[in-house]
Scaffold this active site. Structure first.
Site, short mmCIF file in Angstrom:
data_model
loop_
_atom_site.label_atom_id
_atom_site.label_comp_id
_atom_site.label_asym_id
_atom_site.label_seq_id
_atom_site.Cartn_x
_atom_site.Cartn_y
_atom_site.Cartn_z
N ASP A 1 0.61 -1.67 -0.35
CA ASP A 1 0.15 0.16 0.41
C ASP A 1 1.08 1.09 0.25
OD1 ASP A 1 -1.82 1.67 0.41
OD2 ASP A 1 -3.63 0.04 1.76
N ASP B 1 -2.80 4.54 -2.14
CA ASP B 1 -3.49 5.76 -1.41
C ASP B 1 -4.17 7.12 -1.77
OD1 ASP B 1 -4.86 5.65 1.48
OD2 ASP B 1 -3.99 7.42 1.13
N GLU C 1 -7.15 4.11 -5.20
CA GLU C 1 -7.80 4.28 -4.83
C GLU C 1 -8.94 5.53 -4.90
OE1 GLU C 1 -9.45 5.12 -0.14
OE2 GLU C 1 -7.72 5.84 -0.41
N HIS D 1 -10.70 -1.13 5.42
CA HIS D 1 -10.43 -0.64 6.62
C HIS D 1 -11.50 0.69 6.72
CE1 HIS D 1 -8.09 1.06 4.07
NE2 HIS D 1 -8.08 1.97 5.10
N ASP D 2 -12.02 1.70 5.83
CA ASP D 2 -12.25 2.47 6.48
C ASP D 2 -13.82 2.48 6.09
OD1 ASP D 2 -10.04 4.01 6.24
OD2 ASP D 2 -10.65 3.73 4.22
O1 TEU Z 1 -8.80 7.21 2.66
C1 TEU Z 1 -9.64 7.69 1.96
C2 TEU Z 1 -10.70 8.23 2.33
O2 TEU Z 1 -10.64 9.78 2.55
C3 TEU Z 1 -11.76 7.07 2.59
O3 TEU Z 1 -11.39 6.21 2.32
C4 TEU Z 1 -12.29 7.55 4.10
O4 TEU Z 1 -11.33 6.91 4.69
C5 TEU Z 1 -13.24 7.36 3.92
O5 TEU Z 1 -14.48 7.55 2.55
C6 TEU Z 1 -14.02 7.41 4.89
O6 TEU Z 1 -15.07 8.58 5.68
C7 TEU Z 1 -7.50 6.04 2.67
C8 TEU Z 1 -6.68 4.75 3.57
O7 TEU Z 1 -7.90 4.05 3.46
C9 TEU Z 1 -7.73 5.45 4.77
O8 TEU Z 1 -7.53 4.37 6.11
C10 TEU Z 1 -7.05 7.03 5.12
O9 TEU Z 1 -7.35 6.85 6.45
C11 TEU Z 1 -7.23 8.03 4.75
O10 TEU Z 1 -6.74 7.28 2.64
C12 TEU Z 1 -5.33 8.62 4.77
O11 TEU Z 1 -4.51 8.06 4.47
#
Ligand code: TEU
Ligand code: CA
Length: 547
Positions: free
Chosen positions: A96, A196, A246, A320-321
């Site tokens: 990642d 990311d 992403e 995970h989000d």
């Molecule tokens: O996530 C990006 C992001 O903006 C979304 O997935 C957001 O966390 C979700 O819509 C919830 O509101 C990525 C990663 O997957 C995440 O874990 C990180 O916190 C973020 O980037 C910052 O690096």
């Protein structure tokens, strides 16, 4: 290009997967120890969330050194061993890459703070006075996207946590540094990358206030993003690997350009539009029941649109989000099994590469936490305060978190019905879901009708029937409200899929005679010659080779 169309990816949230040394935190050796389980799923790749050196204000998405391993997760030797052991089992590792920002503890940022001009140009600094931030942009985790550094008399941009400073991709030196990181991991035998929030890397030259929103319209799919991704791919040779970007708040037009065999950018994209159908006017923190009509429209538009433009999507419900799909779009009570299987079928047989997030293959549910002390995620803790300030009671705020918190997807993996579900011999860093005594790998291995066995079957179908990876898609559901059905076609092979999204039986637009077809999978036991109705959450797929 790697064969990403016939592949399935398994996502591992390292902190919660398996703890090998009893400190309550999942780690690299924990993953290595579970490779046979992963192999048994039939997946081709594992995407592992960041385990690089990090102060962990965002659980590793704040990287302080892209080439060093966070001692909490293990050592470089552990990582090399994991790559080798995975390789022996025909599993490719995808790492990642968090390239939109670094931790403020990264050496580059520390040198910027110390006054080195060269490193200040690695980030997005703007001169100013402490009272007025350069723009009114908001952080995705709440509050201003700018932080003032009194010593420098400058603000720096952080679209996420204040500990995550946005990199300046317009600086060619930054792009060279990041390419070197890719080359480093590629030379270690990594077979793919997940990037990311990679569609946020290109900010406009002149930053201005957003009078109608939080600033995202200025930097989402920004001015040079395609150019920078093409350069990254060409200069590092990742065109031969499996890569997924992403994409935050992206558009179909942009995803067509980012992805696919000829894009020169990435293999595929994650987009989140289908995971916002339960947001009230775009606000994740105001609860709304899922709008299934909108969900259908989004799937149809993106499937047909990506197909027409030769783009390629990553297909997923969970990561995970996100809260757990079975609790969110299915029914984690009476129709737990049926709805979990239906949701899986729906996306695995569409056009795209499916991703399975750890525990999803078991039907793991949301956590049901009852106090704020049980939460760990920075976003959840921030929003708990924001919701309280909006006037919600403690109970109401906790209710919202229980449906929306990222921690719902971060509970420890449920390996067995024993202590801490076999995740750790110590004290887990975050509480388990209390139903692990019945929902766990061991119990589902033993049940031939389990969600786990169903996922294995779905994954294996992709290997047996080219139409799943290669077929054209056409939707057949007409306007029956809770029905999604589609047909896939490839070189004389055809696949028909029906899914009932709801808890009421429904009647198909017209009965279908399936007597000449082979039933590939379904979540209810019996088979009929004539399909005319679907039971609650029923799904099935039939296959035919044209004479
Ligand atoms: O996530 C990006 C992001 O903006 C979304 O997935 C957001 O966390 C979700 O819509 C919830 O509101 C990525 C990663 O997957 C995440 O874990 C990180 O916190 C973020 O980037 C910052 O690096
Ligand atoms: Ca550990």
């Amino acid at each position: 290009m790697a064969d990403f169309k016939h592949s399935v990816v398994y996502q591992i949230y390292i902190k919660s997967f398996c703890d090998s040394n009893g400190d309550g935190i999942g780690d690299i050796r924990g993953i290595t120890g579970k490779l046979d389980y992963i192999r048994s799923l039939g997946v081709d790749y594992i995407w592992i969330t960041p385990f690089f050196l990090s102060p962990m204000c965002d659980n590793g998405y704040d990287v302080a050194d892209y080439r060093a391993i966070n001692p909490m997760f293990g050592t470089m030797e552990d990582v090399e061993e994991l790559i080798a052991q995975a390789g022996e089992r025909q599993i490719g590792c995808m790492f990642d890459m968090v390239f939109n920002h670094t931790s403020t503890e990264h050496e580059w940022f520390r040198r910027a703070l110390a006054g080195e001009k060269k490193y200040q140009d690695y980030y997005i600094f703007r001169d100013g006075t402490p009272d007025v931030p350069p723009t009114n942009w908001e952080s995705k985790f709440g509050g201003s996207a700018w932080e003032y550094v009194p010593r420098l008399g400058k603000w720096y941009l952080h679209l996420f946590d204040v500990g995550q400073a946005d990199l300046n991709w317009d600086n060619p030196q930054v792009r060279e540094e990041l390419k070197d990181v890719i080359r480093f991991w590629k030379s270690k035998g990594v077979r793919g990358f997940r990037f990311d929030v990679v569609n946020l890397i290109s900010k406009p030259e002149r930053l201005e206030n957003d009078e109608t929103g939080d600033g995202r319209k200025y930097y989402t799919d920004g001015p040079h993003v395609h150019e920078y991704l093409q350069e990254l791919a060409a200069d590092t040779g990742i065109e031969d690997m499996v890569t997924v970007g992403e994409m935050s708040s992206t558009s179909l037009e942009n995803c067509i350009r980012y992805s696919g065999e000829k894009s020169g950018e990435l293999s595929m994209c994650f987009n989140f539009h289908h995971l916002k159908v339960d947001y009230q006017d775009g606000d994740k923190w105001t609860l709304k029941a899922p709008d299934f009509q909108q969900l259908k429209e989004l799937f149809t538009r993106w499937q047909e649109g990506m197909q027409a433009g030769h783009g390629w999507n990553a297909m997923f419900w969970c990561n995970h989000d996100q809260p757990r799909a079975v609790s969110r779009f299915g029914d984690d009570g009476r129709y737990w099994k049926e709805s979990a299987k239906m949701l899986a079928t729906l996306i695995h047989l569409m056009r795209g590469t499916p991703y399975i997030f750890q525990g999803e293959e078991l039907g793991v549910t949301n956590a049901g936490y009852e106090t704020i002390e049980q939460y760990r995620d920075v976003e959840s803790l921030n929003y708990y305060e924001i919701l309280r300030n909006r006037g919600l009671t403690d109970r109401e705020a906790l209710h919202v978190l229980g449906e929306r918190s990222r921690d719902m997807g971060r509970t420890p993996m449920q390996w067995n019905g024993g202590k801490h579900a076999g995740f750790t011999g110590g004290t887990p860093w975050i509480d388990l879901v209390s139903n692990y005594e019945s929902i766990n790998v061991e119990a589902e291995e033993a049940d031939p009708d389990s969600i786990l066995h169903y996922y294995r079957k779905l994954v294996s179908l992709r290997k047996q029937y080219p139409v799943i990876g290669d077929g054209q898609i056409r939707f057949t559901n007409g306007d029956v409200p809770m029905l999604i059905s589609y047909e896939r076609e490839y070189q004389g092979e055809s696949l028909m899929v029906w899914c009932n999204l709801g808890s009421e039986a429904l009647v198909l637009p017209e009965a279908v005679d399936v007597s000449g077809m082979k039933r590939l999978i379904g979540n209810y036991p019996d088979e009929e010659q004539n399909i005319s109705r679907l039971r609650p959450y029923e799904c099935m797929a039939y296959h035919k080779i044209q004479p």
